[in-house]
Design an enzyme around this catalytic site. Sequence first.
Site, mmCIF file in Angstrom:
data_model
loop_
_atom_site.group_PDB
_atom_site.id
_atom_site.type_symbol
_atom_site.label_atom_id
_atom_site.label_comp_id
_atom_site.label_asym_id
_atom_site.label_seq_id
_atom_site.Cartn_x
_atom_site.Cartn_y
_atom_site.Cartn_z
ATOM 1 N N GLN A 143 0.834 -1.204 0.000
ATOM 2 C CA GLN A 143 0.000 0.000 0.000
ATOM 3 C C GLN A 143 0.865 1.249 0.000
ATOM 4 O O GLN A 143 1.544 1.525 0.993
ATOM 5 C CB GLN A 143 -0.901 0.007 1.240
ATOM 6 C CG GLN A 143 -1.784 1.241 1.348
ATOM 7 C CD GLN A 143 -2.565 1.273 2.638
ATOM 8 O OE1 GLN A 143 -2.097 0.811 3.666
ATOM 9 N NE2 GLN A 143 -3.758 1.839 2.593
ATOM 10 N N GLY A 144 0.838 2.009 -1.078
ATOM 11 C CA GLY A 144 1.625 3.243 -1.170
ATOM 12 C C GLY A 144 0.756 4.465 -1.005
ATOM 13 O O GLY A 144 0.391 5.115 -1.987
ATOM 14 N N SER A 184 1.060 6.642 2.370
ATOM 15 C CA SER A 184 1.789 7.619 3.188
ATOM 16 C C SER A 184 3.029 8.132 2.473
ATOM 17 O O SER A 184 3.676 7.412 1.716
ATOM 18 C CB SER A 184 2.225 6.986 4.505
ATOM 19 O OG SER A 184 1.118 6.468 5.182
ATOM 20 N N SER A 208 4.558 -1.096 3.963
ATOM 21 C CA SER A 208 4.836 -2.401 4.581
ATOM 22 C C SER A 208 5.169 -3.439 3.524
ATOM 23 O O SER A 208 4.446 -3.576 2.528
ATOM 24 C CB SER A 208 3.625 -2.887 5.379
ATOM 25 O OG SER A 208 3.363 -2.009 6.441
ATOM 26 N N GLU A 256 -9.942 -1.964 5.808
ATOM 27 C CA GLU A 256 -8.935 -2.333 6.808
ATOM 28 C C GLU A 256 -9.606 -2.756 8.109
ATOM 29 O O GLU A 256 -8.966 -3.281 8.990
ATOM 30 C CB GLU A 256 -7.973 -1.169 7.071
ATOM 31 C CG GLU A 256 -6.999 -0.947 5.939
ATOM 32 C CD GLU A 256 -5.776 -0.125 6.353
ATOM 33 O OE1 GLU A 256 -5.664 0.997 5.871
ATOM 34 O OE2 GLU A 256 -4.964 -0.617 7.144
ATOM 35 N N GLU A 299 -4.475 9.104 18.114
ATOM 36 C CA GLU A 299 -5.029 10.465 18.184
ATOM 37 C C GLU A 299 -6.045 10.676 17.057
ATOM 38 O O GLU A 299 -7.101 11.287 17.261
ATOM 39 C CB GLU A 299 -3.910 11.514 18.078
ATOM 40 C CG GLU A 299 -3.012 11.594 19.309
ATOM 41 C CD GLU A 299 -2.077 10.399 19.455
ATOM 42 O OE1 GLU A 299 -1.752 9.754 18.430
ATOM 43 O OE2 GLU A 299 -1.676 10.099 20.588
#
Lengths: 390, 330
Positions: A125-126, A128, A160, A243, A373
């Site tokens: 997964q690209g 971030s 990842s 997810e 957060e």
Amino acid sequence: MNLLFTEEERDFRAEVRDWLESHRPPGIRPLDGRGMADYDIAWQRTQFEGGWAGIAWPVEYGGRGLTTVQQLIWHEEYAKAHAPEIGVCFVGLNHGGPTLIMNATDEQKRKHLPAILRGDQVWCQGFSEPGAGSDLASLRTQGRVEGDNIIVNGQKIWTSWAQWADYQELLVRTEPGSQRHAGLSWLVCDMKSPGITVRPITTMAGVAEFCEVFYDDVAIPLSNVVGGVGNGWRVAMSTLSFERGPGFMAEQMEAARLVEELIETAHTVRAPDGKRPAIQDDGIARTLGELRAEVTALRSMALAGISRADRTGTPGAEASILRLFLGEVVQKLYRAAMEIIGDESLVLSGWGQGWTRPYLHSFAYSMGGGTSEIQRNIIAERVLGLPRAR
Amino acid sequence: MDLLPSADQEALLAGAREFLVTALPVDASRWRDRDAVEARALKEFASLGWYGVGLPEPAGGLGLGAAEEALLLAEAGKYLAPIGLLAGMLAARVAWSTGLQDVASTILTGECRVGLVIPAQSGNVQLIDATASEQVVVLDSSTLCLASCSAFHDREPQPSLDQGVTLERASQIIPQVRPCESSGATLYLHAVVLVCALMVGLSEAVMEVAVAHAKQRQQFGQSIGVFQAVKHPLADMAVRAEAARFQTMMAALSIADARPDASFQTHAAAVIAGRAATANAHAAVQIFGAMGYTQECVVHHFVKRAVLLNRIIDGRLKQIDFLIAEKPSL
Ligand SMILES: Cc1cc2nc3c(=O)[nH]c(=O)nc-3n(C[C@H](O)[C@H](O)[C@H](O)COP(=O)(O)OP(=O)(O)OC[C@H]3O[C@@H](n4cnc5c(N)ncnc54)[C@H](O)[C@@H]3O)c2cc1C
């Protein structure tokens, strides 16, 4: 409200248990490296051959099409059988594939879905970037439309298992000068394309778990855009929604198992006074009792989440409540373990073994998939209806 | 498997809400005239059949189970329902299970009001809301018993932290207490889960009160709910309330089905719901600022009730001890 499983569900449980019992791969999953990826892929292939690949995917796409309750049963039995974590197959099975099912063309589906199920395609997964973490919409990796291609330049990070991936769900800015959620596209990126450099990053737990990925004039065919050029944000949101869901059960079950394991450990190691087993120390016993209550509540919450999803069709923002709580409980568990095991806390344990390496790994629980957060913001704004900051 | 209320249960809850919101308002009108308001509500609970929700129909009950009792008490907990409701439900159950049909029916009809007795240190007991009651339920971790209030001859009033109840101390007079049969441990779990349900409602209601305040109160030109230092504690309240609710419902269902893990699930519920009640009430005070520190603001009632409910089940620490002594439920 009821806790009853139907006769079919009970039969299904027995079937799952038998199959896992006789097919679960032996030995310990390797810590890192090619051996780990091969292990995960081989296990995926075994599941495929047994008819257990893509348990949540619709049957028409080669999945097993299980109901949410059946998925729950699968994950419960999976954890009980100590079956290995999903590892490098996670992205393809749990969100890449489902995103394609929902948004892709028939041709895109044909090319990727069966291969993901067989374990022939590993996905990463690209999303971030160095400048776009919690604030994903600030991403800057650029995709320039040129003829039949999109030429990608920029950088992703924290991807990842990118070093083992064949394909990537890649989110880029295809409209020059666009801001925030507009002008993005969701691409299928072949990781073997010229111009891609993958540089693994080692975590504090000593594992090259994620990577930096650099794109230098990488040409991706326009036909690899999923959901249409400029619709990337909408497609990405569907990716993120996958997810969540019953897959969470696996982590909850694992946490419950670990609490019991820590309680057993506390029967064998000494209390701080050196005179009696740690479990006889009131402070330790109460920490463990509290943890036991918390993982038990996690299961009840996960079951309620399934009931909710059955009614509304989506996990809803309440899924963030589970995420946040799970992260807190797991971190509390390992922090307690570090105190209970005494001098053993100085020895770095193997992966998936002992307490110290998993303790280091547990820091990721409040970061990946949206930090704690950010989960609190989601709960406050979408569950409780509090105003957003301007 | 379904952890959310069924359509029938939703209908039951809708009726309960309609009644509670007018019968037991959590505002100044309630505290000004508490005795009268609550005495009236305790009578009306009888006409609605609440004391016998979980008892079979031939015994004068509604023929439902622990799950429905827990759902209803979670609603009642939001309105800080008088302790006589909990005590009445437990007393009816004890009376019925010990074959005291006559006592059971006076409770079910609301003729007989019931208070609660819990063990205190040094062999004493504490009586909660026994002053206007004829009977009390003695809630001990090994069993539940019914006793006549006259069994306690040396009752001594004490100032009550929770202004919503009366408090007395007495020495324990065992002989007049009618002990119940072998089902004592089960009855205790039943009592614990009902207290958990009250705590579920409490932790949800105090969260709602705090959320409403955070939306409405303006400082620095905006709602304080915009600030993450306010927003995040509220999100944590939501986590605690959600954990408390579903663990309590899990425990209630386990009791209803007489599952082998009923006691594990119930003690876990007590630990989780006990914390949710206390921690949510504490956090709410801070969100109200100085107003939260006053008698006038409703929040202190939730703080005090959370203390009382935790005490009724022998304190959270004791519940943790029970839980760690259990065998793993996996
Ligand atoms: C183990 C692991 C695996 C990952 N795998 C992938 C992957 O495969 N693909 C991928 O695309 N990404 C992946 N990520 C990245 C992950 O999605 C990001 O780490 C996450 O979104 C947070 O971004 P950041 O790390 O840049 O932190 P930042 O966003 O810089 O946050 C730093 C701190 O500031 C806080 N903060 C930021 N914004 C706010 C706000 N609005 N309110 C309050 N606090 C705030 C955060 O909570 C955090 O504490 C992975 C991360 C980890 C840890």
